[in-house]
Every structure is written in C-alpha cells, then in structure tokens.
Design a protein around this motif. Structure first.
Motif, PDB file in Angstrom:
ATOM      1  N   SER A 197      -5.584  11.749  -5.525  1.00  0.00           N
ATOM      2  CA  SER A 197      -5.027  10.580  -4.852  1.00  0.00           C
ATOM      3  C   SER A 197      -5.909  10.075  -3.720  1.00  0.00           C
ATOM      4  CB  SER A 197      -3.624  10.899  -4.317  1.00  0.00           C
ATOM      5  OG  SER A 197      -3.647  12.031  -3.473  1.00  0.00           O
ATOM      6  N   ALA A 198      -6.476  10.989  -2.917  1.00  0.00           N
ATOM      7  CA  ALA A 198      -7.309  10.572  -1.790  1.00  0.00           C
ATOM      8  C   ALA A 198      -8.552   9.825  -2.270  1.00  0.00           C
ATOM      9  CB  ALA A 198      -7.717  11.793  -0.968  1.00  0.00           C
ATOM     10  N   PHE A 199      -9.187  10.339  -3.330  1.00  0.00           N
ATOM     11  CA  PHE A 199     -10.381   9.698  -3.871  1.00  0.00           C
ATOM     12  C   PHE A 199     -10.035   8.367  -4.536  1.00  0.00           C
ATOM     13  CE2 PHE A 199     -11.895  14.177  -3.892  1.00  0.00           C
ATOM     14  CZ  PHE A 199     -12.962  14.004  -3.023  1.00  0.00           C
ATOM     15  N   ALA A 200      -8.884   8.327  -5.195  1.00  0.00           N
ATOM     16  CA  ALA A 200      -8.453   7.082  -5.859  1.00  0.00           C
ATOM     17  C   ALA A 200      -8.208   5.984  -4.831  1.00  0.00           C
ATOM     18  CB  ALA A 200      -7.186   7.341  -6.678  1.00  0.00           C
ATOM     19  N   LEU A 201      -7.530   6.329  -3.723  1.00  0.00           N
ATOM     20  CA  LEU A 201      -7.285   5.345  -2.668  1.00  0.00           C
ATOM     21  C   LEU A 201      -8.596   4.951  -1.991  1.00  0.00           C
ATOM     22  CD1 LEU A 201      -4.044   6.878  -1.116  1.00  0.00           C
ATOM     23  CD2 LEU A 201      -4.215   4.731  -2.389  1.00  0.00           C
ATOM     24  N   GLY A 202      -9.496   5.930  -1.849  1.00  0.00           N
ATOM     25  CA  GLY A 202     -10.808   5.637  -1.285  1.00  0.00           C
ATOM     26  C   GLY A 202     -11.579   4.657  -2.146  1.00  0.00           C
TER      27      GLY A 202
ATOM     28  N   LEU B 119       0.826  -1.210   0.000  1.00  0.00           N
ATOM     29  CA  LEU B 119       0.000   0.000   0.000  1.00  0.00           C
ATOM     30  C   LEU B 119       0.863   1.264   0.000  1.00  0.00           C
ATOM     31  CD1 LEU B 119      -2.901   1.061   0.050  1.00  0.00           C
ATOM     32  CD2 LEU B 119      -2.774   1.066   2.555  1.00  0.00           C
ATOM     33  N   PHE B 120       2.055   1.183   0.602  1.00  0.00           N
ATOM     34  CA  PHE B 120       2.934   2.351   0.632  1.00  0.00           C
ATOM     35  C   PHE B 120       3.350   2.761  -0.780  1.00  0.00           C
ATOM     36  CE2 PHE B 120       3.245   0.933   4.977  1.00  0.00           C
ATOM     37  CZ  PHE B 120       3.381   2.109   5.696  1.00  0.00           C
ATOM     38  N   LEU B 121       3.689   1.767  -1.606  1.00  0.00           N
ATOM     39  CA  LEU B 121       4.053   2.086  -2.988  1.00  0.00           C
ATOM     40  C   LEU B 121       2.820   2.414  -3.811  1.00  0.00           C
ATOM     41  CD1 LEU B 121       6.936  -0.375  -3.973  1.00  0.00           C
ATOM     42  CD2 LEU B 121       7.057   1.956  -3.128  1.00  0.00           C
ATOM     43  N   ALA B 122       1.671   1.867  -3.413  1.00  0.00           N
ATOM     44  CA  ALA B 122       0.415   2.201  -4.112  1.00  0.00           C
ATOM     45  C   ALA B 122       0.120   3.691  -3.967  1.00  0.00           C
ATOM     46  CB  ALA B 122      -0.740   1.382  -3.534  1.00  0.00           C
ATOM     47  N   ILE B 123       0.400   4.233  -2.786  1.00  0.00           N
ATOM     48  CA  ILE B 123       0.205   5.671  -2.555  1.00  0.00           C
ATOM     49  C   ILE B 123       1.123   6.477  -3.460  1.00  0.00           C
ATOM     50  CG2 ILE B 123       0.371   7.531  -0.853  1.00  0.00           C
ATOM     51  CD1 ILE B 123      -0.300   5.442   1.310  1.00  0.00           C
ATOM     52  N   VAL B 124       2.348   5.974  -3.646  1.00  0.00           N
ATOM     53  CA  VAL B 124       3.305   6.646  -4.539  1.00  0.00           C
ATOM     54  C   VAL B 124       2.779   6.662  -5.969  1.00  0.00           C
ATOM     55  CG1 VAL B 124       5.637   6.530  -5.546  1.00  0.00           C
ATOM     56  CG2 VAL B 124       5.313   6.083  -3.109  1.00  0.00           C
ATOM     57  N   ILE B 125       2.258   5.522  -6.424  1.00  0.00           N
ATOM     58  CA  ILE B 125       1.731   5.411  -7.791  1.00  0.00           C
ATOM     59  C   ILE B 125       0.550   6.355  -7.998  1.00  0.00           C
ATOM     60  CG2 ILE B 125       0.683   3.865  -9.487  1.00  0.00           C
ATOM     61  CD1 ILE B 125       3.570   3.154  -8.935  1.00  0.00           C
ATOM     62  N   VAL B 126      -0.388   6.350  -7.058  1.00  0.00           N
ATOM     63  CA  VAL B 126      -1.578   7.196  -7.170  1.00  0.00           C
ATOM     64  C   VAL B 126      -1.194   8.674  -7.094  1.00  0.00           C
ATOM     65  CG1 VAL B 126      -3.722   7.861  -6.019  1.00  0.00           C
ATOM     66  CG2 VAL B 126      -3.174   5.443  -6.285  1.00  0.00           C
ATOM     67  N   SER B 127      -0.303   9.005  -6.166  1.00  0.00           N
ATOM     68  CA  SER B 127       0.149  10.397  -6.032  1.00  0.00           C
ATOM     69  C   SER B 127       0.898  10.859  -7.275  1.00  0.00           C
ATOM     70  CB  SER B 127       1.056  10.543  -4.798  1.00  0.00           C
ATOM     71  OG  SER B 127       0.369  10.201  -3.623  1.00  0.00           O
ATOM     72  N   MET B 128       1.618   9.936  -7.872  1.00  0.00           N
ATOM     73  CA  MET B 128       2.374  10.232  -9.083  1.00  0.00           C
ATOM     74  C   MET B 128       1.440  10.730 -10.186  1.00  0.00           C
ATOM     75  SD  MET B 128       5.098   7.593 -10.820  1.00  0.00           S
ATOM     76  CE  MET B 128       3.854   6.393 -11.310  1.00  0.00           C
ATOM     77  N   MET B 129       0.262  10.110 -10.265  1.00  0.00           N
ATOM     78  CA  MET B 129      -0.702  10.522 -11.288  1.00  0.00           C
ATOM     79  C   MET B 129      -1.436  11.797 -10.899  1.00  0.00           C
ATOM     80  SD  MET B 129      -0.624   8.998 -14.079  1.00  0.00           S
ATOM     81  CE  MET B 129      -1.883  10.143 -14.590  1.00  0.00           C
ATOM     82  N   SER B 130      -1.833  11.899  -9.629  1.00  0.00           N
ATOM     83  CA  SER B 130      -2.567  13.097  -9.203  1.00  0.00           C
ATOM     84  C   SER B 130      -1.687  14.346  -9.312  1.00  0.00           C
ATOM     85  CB  SER B 130      -3.071  12.926  -7.768  1.00  0.00           C
ATOM     86  OG  SER B 130      -1.992  12.822  -6.855  1.00  0.00           O
TER      87      SER B 130
ATOM     88  N   PHE C 115      -0.297  -2.393  -8.651  1.00  0.00           N
ATOM     89  CA  PHE C 115       0.134  -1.037  -8.983  1.00  0.00           C
ATOM     90  C   PHE C 115      -0.495  -0.555 -10.293  1.00  0.00           C
ATOM     91  CE2 PHE C 115       4.315  -1.989  -6.559  1.00  0.00           C
ATOM     92  CZ  PHE C 115       3.661  -1.781  -5.360  1.00  0.00           C
ATOM     93  N   SER C 116      -0.735  -1.478 -11.221  1.00  0.00           N
ATOM     94  CA  SER C 116      -1.410  -1.111 -12.475  1.00  0.00           C
ATOM     95  C   SER C 116      -2.847  -0.690 -12.198  1.00  0.00           C
ATOM     96  CB  SER C 116      -1.388  -2.289 -13.454  1.00  0.00           C
ATOM     97  OG  SER C 116      -0.066  -2.624 -13.820  1.00  0.00           O
ATOM     98  N   PHE C 117      -3.500  -1.383 -11.263  1.00  0.00           N
ATOM     99  CA  PHE C 117      -4.851  -1.011 -10.842  1.00  0.00           C
ATOM    100  C   PHE C 117      -4.841   0.391 -10.223  1.00  0.00           C
ATOM    101  CE2 PHE C 117      -8.635  -2.243  -7.904  1.00  0.00           C
ATOM    102  CZ  PHE C 117      -9.515  -1.590  -8.765  1.00  0.00           C
ATOM    103  N   CYS C 118      -3.844   0.652  -9.375  1.00  0.00           N
ATOM    104  CA  CYS C 118      -3.712   1.974  -8.740  1.00  0.00           C
ATOM    105  C   CYS C 118      -3.432   3.057  -9.778  1.00  0.00           C
ATOM    106  CB  CYS C 118      -2.586   1.949  -7.707  1.00  0.00           C
ATOM    107  SG  CYS C 118      -2.934   0.893  -6.287  1.00  0.00           S
ATOM    108  N   LEU C 119      -2.638   2.722 -10.784  1.00  0.00           N
ATOM    109  CA  LEU C 119      -2.347   3.669 -11.863  1.00  0.00           C
ATOM    110  C   LEU C 119      -3.632   4.022 -12.612  1.00  0.00           C
ATOM    111  CD1 LEU C 119      -0.319   5.201 -13.683  1.00  0.00           C
ATOM    112  CD2 LEU C 119      -0.014   3.080 -14.973  1.00  0.00           C
ATOM    113  N   PHE C 120      -4.430   3.018 -12.909  1.00  0.00           N
ATOM    114  CA  PHE C 120      -5.708   3.238 -13.586  1.00  0.00           C
ATOM    115  C   PHE C 120      -6.628   4.121 -12.745  1.00  0.00           C
ATOM    116  CE2 PHE C 120     -10.156   1.620 -13.833  1.00  0.00           C
ATOM    117  CZ  PHE C 120     -10.490   2.201 -15.055  1.00  0.00           C
ATOM    118  N   LEU C 121      -6.693   3.848 -11.442  1.00  0.00           N
ATOM    119  CA  LEU C 121      -7.545   4.649 -10.554  1.00  0.00           C
ATOM    120  C   LEU C 121      -7.052   6.085 -10.467  1.00  0.00           C
ATOM    121  CD1 LEU C 121      -8.243   2.173  -7.593  1.00  0.00           C
ATOM    122  CD2 LEU C 121      -9.734   2.764  -9.502  1.00  0.00           C
TER     123      LEU C 121
END
Length: 276
Positions: free
Chosen positions: A175-180, A73-84, A162-168
């Motif tokens: 990022s907050a909404f994507a993780l939500g 999940l820590f790297l998932a936050i990085v992936i999502v934040s990277m896009m946001s 991580f690909s799922f997180c990238l898509f979200l």
C-alpha cells in the motif's frame, strides 16, 4: 454480484483501519457544513461565507462536489490497503482455492469501488441539499435540481480514481509503495504538462494533457471559486473578467470512463498472468 460484494464488505467490516478511514472520510464530507459557521468582522468589513452564496442553488452542487473530491484520498487508502492485505494475509490465494475465479475476484473489488462511490455521491447529495435549503436564496424546484450533473461527474471521478488505485494496489502489492507511485504519477503529469507548454503553447498542452488519467479526472469538475458571483463582482470592479467553461462535457466523462475500463482490464490481466 451480491455474493461478491458481501465477501468484500465482510473483509472491510473486520478491518479496523479501513473502518476508521471510511468514517473519517464521511465526517470530512459532513464538515463542509462547518464552512457556514465561518464568520468574522474586521471593522466595517463583514465576512460570512454562507452569505456570499456558496450554498446557493445550483452553485452548491458545483462547490461541494469540487471540495468533497479533495477528500477522496481517504477512500483511496482503503482501496489500496484492501489489495495489499489480500497479498500479505494470503486471502487472495485462499479465495481462489475456495472457488472464486480471478475474474470474480476483480469484480468483487470493482463492485466495492462502485458501492463506495455511490454511497459517497448520495451522502454528498443529502449534505448539499440540506445546506442549500438552509442557506440558499433560491428555493424554486427547477433551480434546486438544476446542475445535478456535477454529482454525476463526482461519481465518475471517484470510480475512475479508485479504479486507478485498485490497479496500483495489484501492480505494486504494498500500500505504501502504491500510494507513493500515485503521487509520483501526479508529479510526472505535472512535468509533462510543463514540457508541453514549453515546446508548444498552453492550449495545445491542455488539449494533450486532458487524455492523461489524473488530469482527465481533475478536468471533470473545474474549480468553482471564480464562478462565485461575489468573486466575479470584485473582478469586474478591478477590470478583470472570467470567461471560464465550468460545464461538464460528455467527452470528459468518456475519457475517464475509458481509463476506468482500462484499469480494471489491466488489473484482471495482471492477476491472470501472475503466479499467486
């Protein structure tokens, strides 16, 4: 490939939050070694996790892969934040103006996903190998390097997640909404599993749910605790017997790889049709 990856690494290098999360992630992977230090005595009962065989070869590959996947999940936050950050800082628009195509933009993100997954897997390999060489009762070459398919499953699981997180991140932009949404989707899969069990039976429900993304990723590495010889020994003494399938199956890998390809394709499709 190198050029696209270099662009993303430059962005991560100058993101303080991303660096903190990545460092925290690898520190947590290393902290698995602290499990070996858990030792206490209660009268005649002596409890030492390392002596229970959790770091024995080849079990250590299974145990560490399962535990390490929890920290993803820590790297998932990085992936999502990277896009946001691409949207909030308008760097995505600037990259496209500078000549980067939308396909190359998505590929640059996917290459980053693969790099983080490769580095994580190699790091896990080194940590597990060291712990095994220190604590394992079995050090024969053939035993040490058996069951390495758990590391492959760990890698596939990270790439898929991580690909799922990238898509979200592309779909939601924040990022907050994507993780939500990620947690909501996990809840939805749980509700669907409950409904299927109620309407059919546990076996049919499990067979259907294995095709859902998060469930498919979870099925790649089954829980290792009931496989531990100490646990099985206690179970036998009380008349219980575990007959679980702990193996990595090709069709489970294929399902996750299929979802990975779909997430990357949908990410590209979204970006291609979206007015930036």
């Amino acid at each position: 490939m190198y050029r696209l990856l270099n662009i993303e690494l430059h962005k991560l290098k100058h993101s303080r939050s991303s660096k903190i999360l990545i460092i925290t992630y690898f520190v947590l992977l290393t902290s698995i070694a602290l499990v070996a230090a858990i030792k206490f005595d209660i009268g005649p009962i002596k409890f030492h996790l390392a002596e229970m065989g959790i770091f024995n070869f080849p079990y250590v590959w299974h145990f560490n892969s399962y535990i390490s996947a929890i920290f993803k999940l820590f790297l998932a936050i990085v992936i999502v934040s990277m896009m946001s950050n691409e949207y909030s800082n308008k760097t995505i628009k600037q990259n496209l103006i500078d000549g980067l195509s939308k396909k190359e933009f998505i590929l640059s993100k996917f290459y980053t996903v693969i790099l983080l997954s490769v580095v994580s897997t190699l790091f896990l390999f080194v940590v597990s190998l060291i712990l095994g060489l220190i604590f394992s009762s079995y050090t024969e070459f053939s035993i040490i390097f058996s069951d390495l398919e758990y590391l492959l499953a760990f890698f596939i699981k990270l790439v898929g997640f991580f690909s799922f997180c990238l898509f979200l991140g592309i779909l939601v932009k924040r990022s907050a909404f994507a993780l939500g949404f990620l947690f909501v989707w996990q809840f939805i899969e749980g509700i669907m599993f409950g409904i299927l069990r109620w309407k059919t039976n546990p076996d049919i429900a499990s067979d259907i749910m294995r095709f859902f993304p998060l469930n498919a990723m979870s099925n790649l590495i089954k829980e290792p605790f009931t496989r531990l010889s100490a646990v099985q020994s206690v179970a036998n003494q009380i008349g219980e017997k575990f007959n679980f399938d702990y193996a990595i199956h090709w069709y489970e890998i294929a399902i996750v790889m299929g979802w990975t390809a779909l997430f990357i394709f949908l990410s590209y499709l979204l970006l291609k049709k979206r007015d930036l």
